[in-house]
Design an enzyme around this catalytic site. Sequence first.
Site, PDB file in Angstrom:
ATOM      1  N   GLU A 162      16.311   3.961  22.100  1.00  0.00           N
ATOM      2  CA  GLU A 162      15.325   3.100  22.760  1.00  0.00           C
ATOM      3  C   GLU A 162      15.378   3.312  24.270  1.00  0.00           C
ATOM      4  OE1 GLU A 162      14.915  -0.984  20.508  1.00  0.00           O
ATOM      5  OE2 GLU A 162      16.878  -0.100  20.197  1.00  0.00           O
ATOM      6  N   ASP A 209      16.256   6.161  25.759  1.00  0.00           N
ATOM      7  CA  ASP A 209      15.572   7.436  26.019  1.00  0.00           C
ATOM      8  C   ASP A 209      14.062   7.258  25.999  1.00  0.00           C
ATOM      9  OD1 ASP A 209      17.993   8.592  26.147  1.00  0.00           O
ATOM     10  OD2 ASP A 209      17.905   9.575  24.196  1.00  0.00           O
ATOM     11  N   LEU A 247      26.978  17.401  33.213  1.00  0.00           N
ATOM     12  CA  LEU A 247      26.482  18.739  32.855  1.00  0.00           C
ATOM     13  C   LEU A 247      24.966  18.723  32.773  1.00  0.00           C
ATOM     14  CD1 LEU A 247      28.834  19.688  29.890  1.00  0.00           C
ATOM     15  CD2 LEU A 247      28.796  20.773  32.129  1.00  0.00           C
ATOM     16  N   GLU A 305      31.935  25.656  23.276  1.00  0.00           N
ATOM     17  CA  GLU A 305      32.726  24.596  22.624  1.00  0.00           C
ATOM     18  C   GLU A 305      31.828  23.474  22.119  1.00  0.00           C
ATOM     19  OE1 GLU A 305      34.699  22.847  26.002  1.00  0.00           O
ATOM     20  OE2 GLU A 305      35.338  24.807  26.674  1.00  0.00           O
ATOM     21  N   LYS A 322      30.201  19.783  22.119  1.00  0.00           N
ATOM     22  CA  LYS A 322      29.906  18.745  23.109  1.00  0.00           C
ATOM     23  C   LYS A 322      30.219  17.409  22.433  1.00  0.00           C
ATOM     24  CE  LYS A 322      26.817  17.004  26.547  1.00  0.00           C
ATOM     25  NZ  LYS A 322      27.143  15.622  26.278  1.00  0.00           N
ATOM     26  N   GLU A 367      37.289  13.769  26.552  1.00  0.00           N
ATOM     27  CA  GLU A 367      36.387  12.782  25.973  1.00  0.00           C
ATOM     28  C   GLU A 367      37.132  11.885  24.985  1.00  0.00           C
ATOM     29  OE1 GLU A 367      33.720  13.674  27.535  1.00  0.00           O
ATOM     30  OE2 GLU A 367      32.075  12.536  26.628  1.00  0.00           O
ATOM     31  N   CYS A 411      -4.835  -5.887  -6.518  1.00  0.00           N
ATOM     32  CA  CYS A 411      -5.041  -4.515  -6.058  1.00  0.00           C
ATOM     33  C   CYS A 411      -5.962  -4.537  -4.827  1.00  0.00           C
ATOM     34  CB  CYS A 411      -5.671  -3.677  -7.172  1.00  0.00           C
ATOM     35  SG  CYS A 411      -6.215  -2.068  -6.595  1.00  0.00           S
ATOM     36  N   CYS A 442      -1.606  -0.920 -10.321  1.00  0.00           N
ATOM     37  CA  CYS A 442      -2.925  -1.389 -10.729  1.00  0.00           C
ATOM     38  C   CYS A 442      -3.264  -0.616 -11.996  1.00  0.00           C
ATOM     39  CB  CYS A 442      -3.934  -1.085  -9.622  1.00  0.00           C
ATOM     40  SG  CYS A 442      -5.651  -1.153 -10.194  1.00  0.00           S
TER      41      CYS A 442
HETATM   42  S1  IVH Z   1      32.862  20.088  30.672  1.00  0.00           S
HETATM   43  C1  IVH Z   1      32.172  19.529  35.431  1.00  0.00           C
HETATM   44  N1  IVH Z   1      32.992  20.168  28.101  1.00  0.00           N
HETATM   45  O1  IVH Z   1      29.538  15.641  28.515  1.00  0.00           O
HETATM   46  C2  IVH Z   1      31.824  18.942  34.124  1.00  0.00           C
HETATM   47  N2  IVH Z   1      32.106  18.228  29.099  1.00  0.00           N
HETATM   48  O2  IVH Z   1      26.856  15.205  29.456  1.00  0.00           O
HETATM   49  C3  IVH Z   1      32.732  19.435  33.094  1.00  0.00           C
HETATM   50  N3  IVH Z   1      31.452  16.499  27.472  1.00  0.00           N
HETATM   51  O3  IVH Z   1      30.436  14.578  31.715  1.00  0.00           O
HETATM   52  C4  IVH Z   1      32.412  18.893  31.783  1.00  0.00           C
HETATM   53  N4  IVH Z   1      32.034  17.593  25.672  1.00  0.00           N
HETATM   54  O4  IVH Z   1      32.047  13.973  29.751  1.00  0.00           O
HETATM   55  C5  IVH Z   1      32.630  19.439  29.168  1.00  0.00           C
HETATM   56  N5  IVH Z   1      33.229  20.406  25.805  1.00  0.00           N
HETATM   57  C6  IVH Z   1      32.859  19.682  26.851  1.00  0.00           C
HETATM   58  C7  IVH Z   1      32.310  18.394  26.721  1.00  0.00           C
HETATM   59  C8  IVH Z   1      31.931  17.686  27.873  1.00  0.00           C
HETATM   60  C9  IVH Z   1      31.523  16.474  26.127  1.00  0.00           C
HETATM   61  C10 IVH Z   1      30.908  15.405  28.300  1.00  0.00           C
HETATM   62  C11 IVH Z   1      31.545  15.259  29.662  1.00  0.00           C
HETATM   63  C12 IVH Z   1      30.361  15.409  30.596  1.00  0.00           C
HETATM   64  C13 IVH Z   1      29.201  15.073  29.743  1.00  0.00           C
HETATM   65  C14 IVH Z   1      27.904  15.634  30.246  1.00  0.00           C
END
Ligand code: IVH
Length: 588
Positions: free
Chosen positions: A34, A36, A81, A114, A116, A174, A411, A429
């Site tokens: 919501e 977004d 990021l 990697e 996220k 994280e 109906c 119906c």
């Molecule tokens: S690197 C300089 N790697 O996503 C920033 N961040 O949306 C380095 N996040 O603020 C961040 N997985 O908190 C990095 N594999 C990953 C991540 C990751 C989740 C988070 C992080 C960042 C946010 C951005």
Amino acid sequence: MKNVKKKIKKLERKICYHLYLYHTLNKPKISDLEFDFLIEKLDILKKKIGIKKKFSYLNKIGSSLSKKLKTVKHLTNMLSLESINSIEKLEYFIKKIITFSKKNNLKKPEFCCELKFDGVALSLIYKHGKLIGASTRGNGIIGENVIHNVYVIKSIPKKLVGNNIPKLLEIRGEVIIHKDDFIRLNQSFRNKKGDFFSNSRNLAAGSLRQLDPIITKKRNLSFYCHSIGFYTPFLKFPNSHFNFLKLLDSWGLPVYSLRQLCFNVKEIVSFYKEVKKKRSSLKFEIDGIVIKTNSIDMQNKLGFSSKFPKWSIAYKFPSKKKITSILNINFNVSRTGLIIPVAKLKPVFIDGVEIKKVSLYNQKNMEKFGFCIGDLVTICRSGDVIPKIVDINVENRKKNNLKPIKFPIYCPSCNSKIKNKFGDNFLRCFSGFECVSQRERMLIHFFSKDALYIRGLGKNIIRKLVDKDIIFSPIDVFNLKIRDLVNLNRIGDVSIKKLLYEISVSKETTLSRFLYAFGIKDIGKTVSVNLSSHYKNIENLMNSKFEDLLLVKKIGKKVASNFLSFINKEENRKIIYSLIKIFKFKNN
Ligand code: IVH
């Protein structure tokens, strides 16, 4: 213009309020989706009057530091990021890095890809290998001290092990909550009528910022690290991010194993796809992949913009969910008489597909969720195809005093009483051809591509002919005259002549198509072919008996009795016999 500006101001205020609820109080009233949706709405309004600058909430969360927690200054800023969501943007990012490396005579770049993690950012400070500090991101410069809670997170080592550990080390990672813990905890909050968290990230954030670590402990938080902030020089300093992660792992820090070194866009996309496939089987939520230039030397040379590192990007998974509102609820009558509630939605796009309506299935489902006109609902495309409602904003319902829509008793098309005759969850119906909706749909099916197809006789013409009471049963189509067609809108003389010609030459068909055209329950294309090859001609078929129907492939007792009850109904026999007089059958 003035009006739009006013709307923008109002929306910005609303967004800031929700940011405050989310970041400061940890008690969001709306879901991320919501939120977004509000941002999207704001961007659309801005575009309307030519404002290019997008809403940046990154610099508006400075006020988000909780007054109850102490603050700490990060050793290095905690940046975010840049995210992308298309291959084109990925190609652009990779191309930029390659061009940079060429210009600076650097080696061909490698990329460390990697997961996220969809959690909450945490910074850890180790002094001589001992955990001495932990803080949230805060405004990126100053965060909140959460060390008291970090002590109770099992996966965070309180002391590092191994060699060459720097004197001072700032680790970034994280905090996450496992999917099953999220469900368990949310359930218990619901039971106690307490707060309810719309996703695991909010719950992780709320848990990390508790004043009482006993509460945090119960939340069973986990942690994965993904990068380094500050460090004092140390021996055997790795030259790549990939090796950095290996080193962190050797010191006892939790690093998730699923990562890959990639050399080009193709390899990155294939990693992205692999992760996307594995996403549902992971124990925690992720929302994409992160791509990092592997060489530390190149990272340093690329540097940072004001908000993001230039050497990394987040390639996010597309959001398959959207929030929209129910504009109306209609009750459709299907070809076989099922009464199906359908919500008309304010149109939204999911993965490029516009979604305007969604089925509410049946009376039982309607009553269970109490759908109202004006409801704010979260839509997803289940199995990537059929849209489905996955969440309802109950607050909005209460706030606007919305009342659930009742399922009809009669109906909506022919007004006959609707019944549940088969003991399933559906009301039907039973007027058949007498009901205009069913008649219209039956006729559309009758003349559809796999049935008795007539070129030029599409859905729209059939609808108009039914609406004007010109056709009632399929046989009426074969008696159409020019005068019946001239009064239909948007059909010219030439088309009329063509259509009448097509009707006149369409009287040859196969027995299986003829049978399929009637849309008898359970008699689809395959069963129609099986029946026609068994009985060979329509007379044999019309005289079939229960026992020999059971000898036909794919026909069981239920299908056999459905078929017999259809062909033995007087009105159906009449239609069938009137049609076979004018039809010539050829082999299947
Ligand atoms: S690197 C300089 N790697 O996503 C920033 N961040 O949306 C380095 N996040 O603020 C961040 N997985 O908190 C990095 N594999 C990953 C991540 C990751 C989740 C988070 C992080 C960042 C946010 C951005």
